[in-house]
Design a protein around this motif. Structure first.
Motif, PDB file in Angstrom:
ATOM      1  N   THR A  68      28.389  47.045 -29.140  1.00 36.94           N
ATOM      2  CA  THR A  68      29.622  47.310 -29.882  1.00 36.94           C
ATOM      3  C   THR A  68      30.809  46.937 -29.022  1.00 36.94           C
ATOM      4  N   LYS A  84      34.283  56.205 -24.609  1.00 32.63           N
ATOM      5  CA  LYS A  84      33.778  57.458 -25.159  1.00 32.63           C
ATOM      6  C   LYS A  84      33.244  57.203 -26.556  1.00 32.63           C
ATOM      7  N   ALA A  86      32.984  57.914 -30.140  1.00 28.65           N
ATOM      8  CA  ALA A  86      33.952  58.600 -31.011  1.00 28.65           C
ATOM      9  C   ALA A  86      33.386  59.947 -31.440  1.00 28.65           C
ATOM     10  N   LYS A 108      30.585  53.765 -33.023  1.00 22.32           N
ATOM     11  CA  LYS A 108      32.027  53.806 -32.855  1.00 22.32           C
ATOM     12  C   LYS A 108      32.351  54.252 -31.437  1.00 22.32           C
ATOM     13  N   VAL A 109      33.213  53.487 -30.743  1.00 20.00           N
ATOM     14  CA  VAL A 109      33.534  53.769 -29.350  1.00 20.00           C
ATOM     15  C   VAL A 109      35.052  53.732 -29.158  1.00 20.00           C
ATOM     16  N   ASP A 110      35.581  54.780 -28.521  1.00 18.79           N
ATOM     17  CA  ASP A 110      36.994  54.817 -28.146  1.00 18.79           C
ATOM     18  C   ASP A 110      37.127  54.180 -26.771  1.00 18.79           C
ATOM     19  N   GLU A 138      44.843  51.345 -25.893  1.00 22.36           N
ATOM     20  CA  GLU A 138      43.926  52.346 -26.459  1.00 22.36           C
ATOM     21  C   GLU A 138      43.498  51.830 -27.829  1.00 22.36           C
ATOM     22  N   PHE A 139      42.200  51.762 -28.059  1.00 20.21           N
ATOM     23  CA  PHE A 139      41.713  51.311 -29.366  1.00 20.21           C
ATOM     24  C   PHE A 139      40.311  51.845 -29.605  1.00 20.21           C
ATOM     25  N   THR A 140      39.899  51.812 -30.847  1.00 20.52           N
ATOM     26  CA  THR A 140      38.549  52.235 -31.248  1.00 20.52           C
ATOM     27  C   THR A 140      37.844  51.033 -31.859  1.00 20.52           C
ATOM     28  N   GLY A 142      34.247  49.559 -33.806  1.00 18.65           N
ATOM     29  CA  GLY A 142      33.121  49.988 -34.625  1.00 18.65           C
ATOM     30  C   GLY A 142      32.079  48.903 -34.723  1.00 18.65           C
TER      31      GLY A 142
END
Length: 145
Positions: A68, A84, A86, A108-110, A138-140, A142
């Protein structure tokens, strides 16, 4: 008055003491092996390197799965990289050294990058545009379906 005398230890008592010592030793060995197994399995998810990540625009591991997110440090030091799951566990929260990689296959990863210009980020196998010098991002991300 009669004298008390100790009976000599019989063979059954010696055998029982030997079996008890063997059981304790076996439990210690099993405990140590379990501890080492647990420590080894913890380290792999966040910091397992992805073969072939280099400078290509597509990243795939030997199993054919695309992570991901894959973060690779391209500077001498990359200050505080944070990954991290999510709503879940922290995978990475530290400084990285040149050539070091971290990846996640979670849905999903922050991601938080203190200096986005020091790392190369691949999201679902596609190279993400690098940030400016000193830029915090900073982003997430998926997983693609």
């Amino acid at each position: 008055m009669g004298r008390h005398r100790s009976d000599p230890m019989g063979i059954a008592r010696l055998a029982l003491a030997g079996l008890a010592a063997l059981a304790v030793l076996s439990l210690i060995v099993v405990g140590v092996l379990s501890l080492f197994g647990a420590l080894d399995s913890e380290a792999e998810p966040a910091s397992a390197p992805a073969p072939g990540a280099g400078s290509s625009s597509s990243t795939t591991t030997t199993s054919g799965k695309v992570p991901t997110v894959l973060v690779e440090c391209v500077a001498d030091r990359c200050p505080n990289v944070f990954l991290k799951v999510a709503g879940g566990d922290v995978l990475l929260n530290r400084e990285m050294a040149r050539g070091e990689q971290a990846q996640s296959f979670d849905a999903k990863v922050d991601v938080v990058l203190t200096d986005a210009s020091t790392v190369r980020v691949h999201v679902n196998g596609v190279l993400r545009e690098p940030g400016g010098t000193g830029e915090r991002q900073e982003f997430t991300v998926g997983k693609e379906e």
